[in-house]
Motif scaffolding. Structure first.
Motif, PDB file in Angstrom:
ATOM      1  N   THR A  18      -2.535  19.494  -0.966  1.00 26.22           N
ATOM      2  CA  THR A  18      -1.704  18.545  -0.123  1.00 26.22           C
ATOM      3  C   THR A  18      -2.334  17.918   0.519  1.00 26.22           C
ATOM      4  OG1 THR A  18      -2.651  20.012   1.749  1.00 26.22           O
ATOM      5  CG2 THR A  18      -0.882  21.027   0.913  1.00 26.22           C
ATOM      6  N   PRO A  77      12.413  19.588   3.067  1.00 28.64           N
ATOM      7  CA  PRO A  77      12.560  20.289   3.662  1.00 28.64           C
ATOM      8  C   PRO A  77      13.377  22.149   3.760  1.00 28.64           C
ATOM      9  CG  PRO A  77      11.470  18.248   4.892  1.00 28.64           C
ATOM     10  CD  PRO A  77      12.667  18.247   3.684  1.00 28.64           C
ATOM     11  N   TYR A  80      12.968  24.509   1.464  1.00 27.71           N
ATOM     12  CA  TYR A  80      11.653  24.892   0.922  1.00 27.71           C
ATOM     13  C   TYR A  80      11.969  25.867   1.988  1.00 27.71           C
ATOM     14  CZ  TYR A  80       6.931  25.749   0.725  1.00 27.71           C
ATOM     15  OH  TYR A  80       5.486  26.616   0.669  1.00 27.71           O
ATOM     16  N   THR A  81      12.407  26.091   3.086  1.00 24.72           N
ATOM     17  CA  THR A  81      12.485  27.328   4.639  1.00 24.72           C
ATOM     18  C   THR A  81      13.039  28.207   3.358  1.00 24.72           C
ATOM     19  OG1 THR A  81      11.769  25.619   6.403  1.00 24.72           O
ATOM     20  CG2 THR A  81      12.242  27.886   6.318  1.00 24.72           C
ATOM     21  N   SER A 315       3.365  21.597  -2.841  1.00 22.78           N
ATOM     22  CA  SER A 315       2.717  21.369  -2.329  1.00 22.78           C
ATOM     23  C   SER A 315       3.756  20.286  -1.079  1.00 22.78           C
ATOM     24  CB  SER A 315       1.089  19.986  -3.033  1.00 22.78           C
ATOM     25  OG  SER A 315       2.032  19.787  -4.086  1.00 22.78           O
ATOM     26  N   GLU A 316       3.086  19.538   0.100  1.00 25.30           N
ATOM     27  CA  GLU A 316       3.826  19.360   0.932  1.00 25.30           C
ATOM     28  C   GLU A 316       3.718  17.698   0.670  1.00 25.30           C
ATOM     29  OE1 GLU A 316       5.026  18.837   5.677  1.00 25.30           O
ATOM     30  OE2 GLU A 316       3.302  19.962   4.828  1.00 25.30           O
ATOM     31  N   GLY A 320       8.333  15.399   4.369  1.00 25.26           N
ATOM     32  CA  GLY A 320       7.591  16.121   4.857  1.00 25.26           C
ATOM     33  C   GLY A 320       8.969  17.324   3.534  1.00 25.26           C
ATOM     34  N   TYR A 322       8.984  19.076  -0.241  1.00 26.53           N
ATOM     35  CA  TYR A 322       7.794  19.911  -0.749  1.00 26.53           C
ATOM     36  C   TYR A 322       8.035  19.438  -2.539  1.00 26.53           C
ATOM     37  CZ  TYR A 322       6.258  22.356   2.709  1.00 26.53           C
ATOM     38  OH  TYR A 322       5.088  22.563   3.757  1.00 26.53           O
TER      39      TYR A 322
END
Length: 489
Positions: A18, A77, A80-81, A315-316, A320, A322
């Motif tokens: 990251t 983001p 990914y969440t 990796s971020e 924001g 990924y």
């Protein structure tokens, strides 16, 4: 190397990934400047005044497409969440557990209590055949599952088939929070552990449930990873280590491409074990099932698995989002890899409701099998388990006929159609059976069965006479006004 040490190392590398990659940017400065210039000109000059975030996402996805790797991808983001939530069984959806049905639809194995699915009346055994405007097939089942998820309070319409009836239900999605592991002790003294996903705490859940089942005195264990698309590799290795006391769990590769053998620790459960798999068992599920199969620790029962033999690390990014990159292509202890191939079950069955019974039979080989057809309701049961979609029995020229595949798979036989020959071959209780659907010939252990018209074809489906079934099982088929019962040794 112990898999535990490797897991810690992988976590550290993921964190380091990251960090800003300034050295790479310096080395490829010209290419980076070109990419930025194209981005800037499109955003500043194109007459449509495009959205910057969409242009960025498109640029990233365009680069990833050149890899030809469907598992290396960019996620916003929110995506990914949702991805992490799905692994940990926390998501917005309708709250069903699903398996593959033989006809290409999705079979409901559980509508979780309090979920939108349960509140709408969906039941175990329902077959989901359409999600909104998407007709579910064997090729798009994963897409159909994704469409059933969405923002909480949004709606999705599903069509299900129950018996011969087609039902339409519109459900309002809500937040679902489920355990990644379920377990119970079955009446025959066999334990069952179902793993829905390999989340961060899944190995601890499995260990806890295994301890309970061992204390309850179970004689064997069924591990079910059907419908499990994977998750954290370390979690799968930790679970494999609960049952393997020595040897290699998996080969991975370090940052220089050198092969590393990830080995089991000494302590392990010695319970007899079988594993249930299907076409949605992928990634970490295949690592677990493959580790057992390659070590000779357990037999696999079900369908060919998905075939994902690569490992990803997220990796971020500065915006924001990924980037999830395939960082390794693992190998099993025998040096093979399952990518785009999958694992071949030791007992390959196409009907999901027959799989659990077949797995029990491997653990309890001396148990008699009892298949019961209810002539009044059309339902069927095997060893007390309710089966779904039982074909109707057929009466022709005064003789009763039973559906070939349904009957024999329910009793645990792997029915194989020999390509181009019109022949069917399978084994049941040590007897070798071959039949020819066209000529109607049937033999058991190489000896012709002399029953009159033992094989019947009806609308493309093959049926066996009660006399033929008796010749195959070695036990009489009992027929009453209410039931037809078939036993095998």
């Amino acid at each position: 190397m112990s898999w535990k040490n490797w897991g810690t190392r992988v976590a550290l590398l993921a964190m380091l990934a990251t960090a800003p990659v300034t050295s790479a940017m310096a080395a490829e400065e010209q290419n980076v400047k070109t990419l930025v210039e194209v981005f800037t000109q499109i955003v500043d000059s194109h007459y449509s005044q495009p959205d910057e975030d969409k242009i960025l996402a498109g640029a990233i996805r365009g680069m990833l497409e050149t890899l030809g790797d469907p598992h290396t991808n960019y996620m916003t983001p929110k995506e990914y969440t949702d991805f992490v939530g799905g692994i940990n069984q926390s998501y917005a959806g309708i709250g069903v557990s699903l398996q593959h049905a033989e006809d290409g639809s999705l079979l409901v194995s559980n509508a979780h209590a309090g979920s939108p699915a349960a509140e709408a009346g969906l039941q175990k055994g329902d077959r989901i055949v359409q999600v909104d405007d998407l007709i579910v097939t064997g090729d798009n089942r994963d897409t159909a599952v994704t469409r059933m998820r969405g923002p909480a309070d949004s709606q999705v319409t599903v069509q299900v088939v129950r018996g011969g009836e087609r039902l339409t239900r519109t459900l309002t999605r809500k937040e679902i929070h489920l355990p990644t592991v379920v377990s119970h002790r079955m009446e025959n003294g066999i334990g069952y552990i179902g793993i829905y996903s390999f989340g961060e705490g899944t190995s601890y859940e499995v260990k806890k449930e295994l301890t309970k089942l061992e204390q309850a005195g179970v004689k064997g264990l069924i591990v079910d990873v059907r419908g499990n698309g994977g998750g954290y590799v370390v979690s799968a290795l930790a679970i494999a280590d609960l049952f393997l006391s020595e040897g290699i769990l998996l080969y991975a590769h370090d940052e220089n491409g050198e092969k590393m053998a990830l080995e089991a620790d000494a302590d392990a459960s010695n319970l007899p074990l079988t594993v249930l798999v299907d076409g949605s068992s992928a990634s970490a599920s295949e690592i677990l099932a493959g580790a057992f199969q390659k070590a000779g620790r357990a037999k696999l029962v079900g369908e060919q698995t998905y075939g994902k033999g690569t490992m990803q690390s997220p990796s971020e990014l500065p915006n924001g989002g990924y980037l999830k990159v395939s960082v390794d292509r693992w190998e099993f202890r025998d040096g093979t890899n399952n990518d785009q191939v999958g694992l071949t079950p030791d007992v390959r069955l196409s009907r999901p409701e027959a799989v659990l019974n077949a797995a029990e039979q491997l653990l309890l080989p001396d148990r008699r099998q009892l298949l019961l057809f209810d002539r009044q309701t059309g339902a069927a049961m095997v060893n007390g388990y309710e089966l779904t979609d039982a074909p109707a029995l057929v009466r022709e020229n005064g003789r009763l006929y039973l559906p070939l595949r349904y009957t024999m798979e329910s009793l645990g036989a792997q029915v194989n159609w020999l390509s181009g020959t019109g022949e069917v071959a399978f084994e049941l209780d040590g007897r070798s059976v071959r039949l020819h659907a066209g000529s109607g010939s049937l033999s058991v252990d190489g000896r012709p069965v002399t029953a009159e018209q033992p094989v019947l074809s009806v609308d493309g489906s093959t049926y066996l006479s009660a006399d033929a079934v008796q010749a195959i099982t070695g036990l009489p088929v009992l027929v009453t006004d209410k039931h037809v019962s078939v036993e095998s040794n």
